[in-house]
Design an enzyme around this catalytic site. Structure first.
Site, PDB file in Angstrom:
ATOM      1  N   LYS A 282       4.494  -4.173   2.307  1.00 56.27           N
ATOM      2  CA  LYS A 282       4.800  -2.798   2.699  1.00 56.27           C
ATOM      3  C   LYS A 282       3.474  -2.087   2.953  1.00 56.27           C
ATOM      4  O   LYS A 282       2.678  -1.908   2.042  1.00 56.27           O
ATOM      5  CB  LYS A 282       5.591  -2.077   1.619  1.00 56.27           C
ATOM      6  CG  LYS A 282       5.887  -0.627   1.989  1.00 56.27           C
ATOM      7  CD  LYS A 282       6.306   0.185   0.786  1.00 56.27           C
ATOM      8  CE  LYS A 282       6.257   1.666   1.135  1.00 56.27           C
ATOM      9  NZ  LYS A 282       6.430   2.522  -0.054  1.00 56.27           N
TER      10      LYS A 282
ATOM     11  N   GLY B 163       7.458  11.492  -3.940  1.00 56.99           N
ATOM     12  CA  GLY B 163       7.516  12.041  -5.285  1.00 56.99           C
ATOM     13  C   GLY B 163       8.064  13.443  -5.411  1.00 56.99           C
ATOM     14  O   GLY B 163       8.149  13.974  -6.520  1.00 56.99           O
TER      15      GLY B 163
ATOM     16  N   ALA C  44      10.720   7.487   0.510  1.00 55.92           N
ATOM     17  CA  ALA C  44      10.119   8.710  -0.033  1.00 55.92           C
ATOM     18  C   ALA C  44      11.021   9.919   0.173  1.00 55.92           C
ATOM     19  O   ALA C  44      11.630  10.085   1.234  1.00 55.92           O
ATOM     20  CB  ALA C  44       8.740   8.998   0.563  1.00 55.92           C
ATOM     21  N   GLY C  45      11.075  10.744  -0.863  1.00 54.93           N
ATOM     22  CA  GLY C  45      11.793  12.003  -0.795  1.00 54.93           C
ATOM     23  C   GLY C  45      13.116  12.036  -1.520  1.00 54.93           C
ATOM     24  O   GLY C  45      13.634  13.108  -1.831  1.00 54.93           O
TER      25      GLY C  45
ATOM     26  N   ASN D 245      11.310   5.210  -5.959  1.00 53.96           N
ATOM     27  CA  ASN D 245      10.663   4.959  -7.244  1.00 53.96           C
ATOM     28  C   ASN D 245      10.799   6.174  -8.155  1.00 53.96           C
ATOM     29  O   ASN D 245      11.452   6.144  -9.182  1.00 53.96           O
ATOM     30  CB  ASN D 245       9.213   4.577  -7.035  1.00 53.96           C
ATOM     31  CG  ASN D 245       8.523   4.108  -8.305  1.00 53.96           C
ATOM     32  OD1 ASN D 245       7.346   3.764  -8.292  1.00 53.96           O
ATOM     33  ND2 ASN D 245       9.203   4.072  -9.444  1.00 53.96           N
ATOM     34  N   SER D 246      10.213   7.299  -7.730  1.00 51.54           N
ATOM     35  CA  SER D 246      10.186   8.489  -8.584  1.00 51.54           C
ATOM     36  C   SER D 246      11.568   8.971  -8.979  1.00 51.54           C
ATOM     37  O   SER D 246      11.776   9.434 -10.110  1.00 51.54           O
ATOM     38  CB  SER D 246       9.441   9.629  -7.872  1.00 51.54           C
ATOM     39  OG  SER D 246       8.116   9.277  -7.599  1.00 51.54           O
TER      40      SER D 246
END
Length: 264
Positions: free
Chosen positions: A106, A167, A193-194, A215-216
């Site tokens: 990635k 994040g 993301a987001g 992830n976050s």
């Protein structure tokens, strides 16, 4: 009906996956929470920041691969923390060496530490080199449809536009750009993301994304393992809703049952 959608398998680099949820391995309290959350997510692909996580480059330190063995998970090394093409390419080469010739990576090249927005120019440079060197490149990018198209034409196997800044948990900030990317896509499109909660993941899938990486949203939840399970179901629900096709939106109500034939 000509507009009926048929499901198709989720394929990356010639391998078919059942789960359309990809998860990160950072930001958890400890290795055990990492293991439990990823198990609960049902994910088959886990992404690892090579510059921040030991996958063998630091002998004697805890190795993430001890709890997430490559014979059970597809390890997706990423270039998080890289701010130019040279760094990113070097990191991918290191990952391939550590993972015995593993080509799936990635690519993310960041513009600054405040926003973690992608540096598109450096991303394009790195992608060109990596594709020529035989890497299977999944690429984190802006939600610019033109850049997404160029990355696919360059040979990247998947494009991964952000839905919101890394994040932030803001959800999908610009669904319209994402829809254009999806309409033109010749390779899998994954939101990266987001995502902040399960409904964000569901919306991404309802729009037609092949998968979602996060992830976050899991690691920073009050109960990460429970959120991981929620995300597993959210991805499935969103995919089924996309395939089913939602009803049209209407300004006024209409009767749920037909009125014809009622006894008067």
């Amino acid at each position: 009906m000509s507009n009926v959608r048929s499901d198709k398998p989720f394929v990356l680099a010639g391998r078919t996956y059942q789960s359309r949820l990809l998860v990160g391995t950072g930001k958890y309290r400890d290795m055990e929470e990492t293991r439990l959350a990823i198990e609960a997510s049902g994910a088959e692909i886990v992404t690892v920041a090579v510059r921040r996580t030991n996958i063998g480059q630091n002998p004697g330190e805890p190795n993430l691969l001890d709890i997430l063995p490559p014979d059970r998970y597809t390890i997706l090394p990423n270039t998080a923390g890289c701010y130019d093409a040279v760094e990113a390419v070097r990191t991918c080469r290191l990952a391939r060496e550590l993972l015995d010739g593993h080509n799936l990576v990635k690519l993310e090249v960041l513009a600054d530490q405040k926003t973690l927005f992608p540096n598109v120019l450096e991303t394009l440079k790195a992608a060109e080199v990596l594709v020529k060197e035989g890497f299977d490149v999944m690429v984190y990018t802006s939600d610019d449809p033109i850049i997404a198209r160029q990355l696919a034409e360059m040979g990247c196997i998947a494009v991964m536009p952000l839905a919101g800044l890394i994040g932030t948990g803001l959800g999908i900030c610009n669904p319209y750009n994402l829809q254009i990317i999806l309409e033109e896509a010749k390779v899998p499109v994954l939101v990266d993301a987001g995502v902040g909660t399960a409904s964000d993941a569901t919306i991404a899938m309802e729009l037609g994304c092949e998968a979602v990486l996060m992830n976050s949203a899991i690691a920073h939840a009050q109960q990460p393992v429970l959120m991981a399970e929620a995300m597993k179901h959210a991805i499935v629900a969103g995919r089924l809703a996309y395939l089913a096709g939602r009803m049209p939106k209407k300004l006024y109500a209409s009767a749920s049952s037909p009125l014809d034939g009622l006894i008067k």
